[in-house]
Design a protein around this motif. Structure first.
Motif, PDB file in Angstrom:
ATOM      1  N   VAL A   1       0.839  -1.200   0.000  1.00 48.80           N
ATOM      2  CA  VAL A   1       0.000   0.000   0.000  1.00 48.80           C
ATOM      3  C   VAL A   1       0.873   1.248   0.000  1.00 48.80           C
ATOM      4  O   VAL A   1       2.037   1.203   0.377  1.00 48.80           O
ATOM      5  CB  VAL A   1      -0.972   0.032   1.207  1.00 48.80           C
ATOM      6  CG1 VAL A   1      -1.983  -1.099   1.113  1.00 48.80           C
ATOM      7  CG2 VAL A   1      -0.239  -0.008   2.521  1.00 48.80           C
ATOM      8  N   ASN A   2       0.267   2.347  -0.421  1.00 49.10           N
ATOM      9  CA  ASN A   2       0.950   3.634  -0.485  1.00 49.10           C
ATOM     10  C   ASN A   2       0.443   4.536   0.626  1.00 49.10           C
ATOM     11  O   ASN A   2      -0.766   4.707   0.771  1.00 49.10           O
ATOM     12  CB  ASN A   2       0.677   4.305  -1.829  1.00 49.10           C
ATOM     13  CG  ASN A   2       1.111   3.466  -2.999  1.00 49.10           C
ATOM     14  OD1 ASN A   2       2.081   2.704  -2.912  1.00 49.10           O
ATOM     15  ND2 ASN A   2       0.417   3.588  -4.109  1.00 49.10           N
ATOM     16  N   ALA A  28       4.619  -0.282   4.008  1.00 50.11           N
ATOM     17  CA  ALA A  28       4.051   0.629   3.020  1.00 50.11           C
ATOM     18  C   ALA A  28       5.138   1.314   2.196  1.00 50.11           C
ATOM     19  O   ALA A  28       6.258   1.518   2.669  1.00 50.11           O
ATOM     20  CB  ALA A  28       3.192   1.689   3.712  1.00 50.11           C
ATOM     21  N   ALA A  81      -0.906   2.333   7.839  1.00 50.39           N
ATOM     22  CA  ALA A  81      -0.443   1.371   6.840  1.00 50.39           C
ATOM     23  C   ALA A  81      -1.165   0.031   6.993  1.00 50.39           C
ATOM     24  O   ALA A  81      -1.578  -0.576   5.995  1.00 50.39           O
ATOM     25  CB  ALA A  81       1.070   1.180   6.953  1.00 50.39           C
ATOM     26  N   GLU A 126      -3.699  -1.611   4.345  1.00 52.15           N
ATOM     27  CA  GLU A 126      -3.407  -2.929   3.788  1.00 52.15           C
ATOM     28  C   GLU A 126      -4.636  -3.846   3.886  1.00 52.15           C
ATOM     29  O   GLU A 126      -4.947  -4.563   2.937  1.00 52.15           O
ATOM     30  CB  GLU A 126      -2.219  -3.554   4.514  1.00 52.15           C
ATOM     31  CG  GLU A 126      -1.790  -4.885   3.918  1.00 52.15           C
ATOM     32  CD  GLU A 126      -0.566  -5.466   4.591  1.00 52.15           C
ATOM     33  OE1 GLU A 126       0.005  -6.398   4.015  1.00 52.15           O
ATOM     34  OE2 GLU A 126      -0.184  -4.999   5.679  1.00 52.15           O
TER      35      GLU A 126
END
Length: 160
Positions: A2-3, A31, A152, A156
């Motif tokens: 994930v970003n 992340a 994060a 996710e």
């Protein structure tokens, strides 16, 4: 993966130090992280992110003007941030300087975008986000780190 985007405004360096800890926590949770002063952040950064954490010093109980302007400009991507994870952090000189109202103002903007907002984990206090009284002490750094990890991990769960 994930970003997570961490945006901050810092005049004295206190909020920047907090942002670095938030970014470190998100990175340690796996992340891909972008850490940007608000002056360098773009609306495309918001679209890239699954999790967005915004930090500001407290001025008169509210976020600093550059953060408020960025939030105002984000109306151009309204509807495109829905379902993303959001969180906030703040620093102020005085212990009753309005950090909570600053975080709430940031979280309100995120809610208007349809984002899923979270505070710091119960293990570090379980309130509106991470806070520092002036330069972040070890407790504030821990709150920031854990807030980054939390964003994060939630992102996710939602986006993986």
């Amino acid at each position: 993966m994930v970003n997570v985007l961490v945006i901050y405004y810092s005049r004295t360096g206190n909020t920047k130090a907090m942002a670095e800890e938030v970014a470190r926590g998100a990175s340690d949770a796996g992340a891909d992280v972008r850490l940007k002063p608000v002056e360098e952040a773009t609306l495309d950064d918001l679209l890239w992110a699954h999790g967005i954490v915004i930090g500001s010093p407290t001025y008169f109980g509210l976020p600093a003007a550059p953060i408020k302007k960025f939030l105002d400009d984000s109306v151009k991507v309204r509807g495109e941030l829905e379902g993303k994870v959001g969180a906030a952090f703040s620093s102020s000189h005085h212990r009753a300087g309005g950090r909570e109202t600053t975080m709430l103002a940031i979280l309100q903007a995120m809610l208007i975008h349809g984002m899923i907002v979270c505070g710091d984990p119960i293990s570090t206090g379980g309130h509106y986000g991470a806070a520092a009284n002036g330069s972040p002490d070890e407790q504030a750094k821990k709150e920031c780190y854990e807030l980054g990890k939390r964003v994060a991990k939630i992102a996710e769960k939602l986006f993986s």
